[in-house]
Scaffold this motif. Sequence first.
Motif, mmCIF file in Angstrom:
data_model
loop_
_atom_site.group_PDB
_atom_site.id
_atom_site.type_symbol
_atom_site.label_atom_id
_atom_site.label_comp_id
_atom_site.label_asym_id
_atom_site.label_seq_id
_atom_site.Cartn_x
_atom_site.Cartn_y
_atom_site.Cartn_z
ATOM 1 N N VAL A 47 17.094 -15.319 14.157
ATOM 2 C CA VAL A 47 17.187 -14.251 15.162
ATOM 3 C C VAL A 47 15.821 -13.585 15.340
ATOM 4 O O VAL A 47 15.361 -13.372 16.469
ATOM 5 C CB VAL A 47 18.253 -13.215 14.750
ATOM 6 N N VAL A 48 15.156 -13.270 14.238
ATOM 7 C CA VAL A 48 13.852 -12.615 14.291
ATOM 8 C C VAL A 48 12.817 -13.563 14.901
ATOM 9 O O VAL A 48 11.983 -13.145 15.716
ATOM 10 C CB VAL A 48 13.414 -12.144 12.884
ATOM 11 N N GLU A 49 12.886 -14.837 14.544
ATOM 12 C CA GLU A 49 11.947 -15.831 15.084
ATOM 13 C C GLU A 49 12.081 -15.936 16.605
ATOM 14 O O GLU A 49 11.090 -15.992 17.330
ATOM 15 C CB GLU A 49 12.222 -17.183 14.433
ATOM 16 N N LYS A 50 13.307 -15.941 17.085
ATOM 17 C CA LYS A 50 13.563 -16.013 18.528
ATOM 18 C C LYS A 50 12.967 -14.800 19.236
ATOM 19 O O LYS A 50 12.322 -14.931 20.283
ATOM 20 C CB LYS A 50 15.066 -16.092 18.774
ATOM 21 N N ASN A 51 13.162 -13.615 18.669
ATOM 22 C CA ASN A 51 12.620 -12.398 19.261
ATOM 23 C C ASN A 51 11.098 -12.374 19.217
ATOM 24 O O ASN A 51 10.450 -11.883 20.144
ATOM 25 C CB ASN A 51 13.164 -11.170 18.539
ATOM 26 N N LEU A 52 10.531 -12.894 18.142
ATOM 27 C CA LEU A 52 9.078 -12.961 18.016
ATOM 28 C C LEU A 52 8.497 -13.870 19.099
ATOM 29 O O LEU A 52 7.493 -13.541 19.735
ATOM 30 C CB LEU A 52 8.715 -13.467 16.620
ATOM 31 N N LYS A 53 9.157 -14.998 19.344
ATOM 32 C CA LYS A 53 8.701 -15.910 20.395
ATOM 33 C C LYS A 53 8.832 -15.277 21.781
ATOM 34 O O LYS A 53 7.996 -15.503 22.657
ATOM 35 C CB LYS A 53 9.470 -17.221 20.324
ATOM 36 N N ASP A 54 9.875 -14.464 21.977
ATOM 37 C CA ASP A 54 10.023 -13.742 23.240
ATOM 38 C C ASP A 54 8.878 -12.747 23.439
ATOM 39 O O ASP A 54 8.333 -12.624 24.539
ATOM 40 C CB ASP A 54 11.351 -12.983 23.279
ATOM 41 N N PHE A 76 11.334 -3.331 13.808
ATOM 42 C CA PHE A 76 12.383 -2.557 13.142
ATOM 43 C C PHE A 76 13.754 -2.931 13.656
ATOM 44 O O PHE A 76 13.907 -3.434 14.761
ATOM 45 C CB PHE A 76 12.137 -1.050 13.276
ATOM 46 N N ALA A 77 14.751 -2.694 12.810
ATOM 47 C CA ALA A 77 16.151 -2.955 13.143
ATOM 48 C C ALA A 77 16.926 -1.652 13.011
ATOM 49 O O ALA A 77 16.830 -0.964 11.995
ATOM 50 C CB ALA A 77 16.733 -4.005 12.210
ATOM 51 N N ASP A 78 17.672 -1.311 14.055
ATOM 52 C CA ASP A 78 18.492 -0.105 14.063
ATOM 53 C C ASP A 78 19.956 -0.490 14.116
ATOM 54 O O ASP A 78 20.307 -1.546 14.635
ATOM 55 C CB ASP A 78 18.175 0.760 15.291
ATOM 56 N N ARG A 97 38.323 -3.206 8.305
ATOM 57 C CA ARG A 97 37.160 -4.078 8.203
ATOM 58 C C ARG A 97 36.137 -3.601 9.222
ATOM 59 O O ARG A 97 36.460 -3.444 10.389
ATOM 60 C CB ARG A 97 37.581 -5.477 8.570
ATOM 61 N N LEU A 98 34.920 -3.362 8.799
ATOM 62 C CA LEU A 98 33.880 -2.888 9.696
ATOM 63 C C LEU A 98 32.955 -4.043 10.056
ATOM 64 O O LEU A 98 32.325 -4.636 9.189
ATOM 65 C CB LEU A 98 33.074 -1.768 9.035
ATOM 66 N N LYS A 99 32.894 -4.373 11.337
ATOM 67 C CA LYS A 99 32.005 -5.421 11.832
ATOM 68 C C LYS A 99 30.781 -4.714 12.418
ATOM 69 O O LYS A 99 30.842 -4.151 13.506
ATOM 70 C CB LYS A 99 32.696 -6.240 12.915
ATOM 71 N N ARG A 100 29.694 -4.746 11.669
ATOM 72 C CA ARG A 100 28.505 -4.001 12.064
ATOM 73 C C ARG A 100 27.605 -4.830 12.987
ATOM 74 O O ARG A 100 27.517 -6.039 12.840
ATOM 75 C CB ARG A 100 27.738 -3.558 10.836
ATOM 76 N N THR A 101 26.955 -4.134 13.920
ATOM 77 C CA THR A 101 25.998 -4.773 14.817
ATOM 78 C C THR A 101 24.684 -4.000 14.769
ATOM 79 O O THR A 101 24.624 -2.899 14.213
ATOM 80 C CB THR A 101 26.527 -4.814 16.267
ATOM 81 N N SER A 102 23.640 -4.575 15.347
ATOM 82 C CA SER A 102 22.335 -3.937 15.260
ATOM 83 C C SER A 102 21.462 -4.266 16.470
ATOM 84 O O SER A 102 21.755 -5.175 17.240
ATOM 85 C CB SER A 102 21.627 -4.352 13.976
ATOM 86 N N HIS A 103 20.388 -3.492 16.604
ATOM 87 C CA HIS A 103 19.366 -3.704 17.626
ATOM 88 C C HIS A 103 18.073 -4.102 16.910
ATOM 89 O O HIS A 103 17.755 -3.556 15.853
ATOM 90 C CB HIS A 103 19.078 -2.432 18.416
ATOM 91 N N LEU A 104 17.316 -5.030 17.502
ATOM 92 C CA LEU A 104 16.044 -5.465 16.928
ATOM 93 C C LEU A 104 14.938 -5.237 17.945
ATOM 94 O O LEU A 104 15.085 -5.596 19.118
ATOM 95 C CB LEU A 104 16.111 -6.944 16.545
#
Length: 113
Positions: A47-54, A76-78, A97-104
């Motif tokens: 996921v981070v690699e894809k964003n870095l390439k973007d 950073f990730a929020d 059950r908590l399904k957490r999501t985030s922003h990068l």
Amino acid sequence: MQESMAKQTDIKMPARKLRRVINEVRGKSVTDAIKILKFMPYFAARVVEKNLKDAIANANEKFGGKPESLKVAEIFADESATYKRGKPRAQGRIYRRLKRTSHLTVKLASKEN
């Protein structure tokens, strides 16, 4: 100093799992960061690699920045929305059950000469 940025929202992964990956590439040059991410065993590394390439593509489009001349200035990730789900348990109970999501967010800057 020229900067470019890439954001991804509502990633279906806790920010805690993203942070253990982004802490390894913070402040590194872009070429080194991509090499590090390629060999990390975590799904978050993809996921981070894809964003870095973007962000690299954005830098190239914005001011003609080549990957060799860029470094990871800020990353950073929020936390994002948390989905609440139920899991059936014994004797008719249900556990939350908590399904957490985030922003990068990835910001690249040109290296100082």
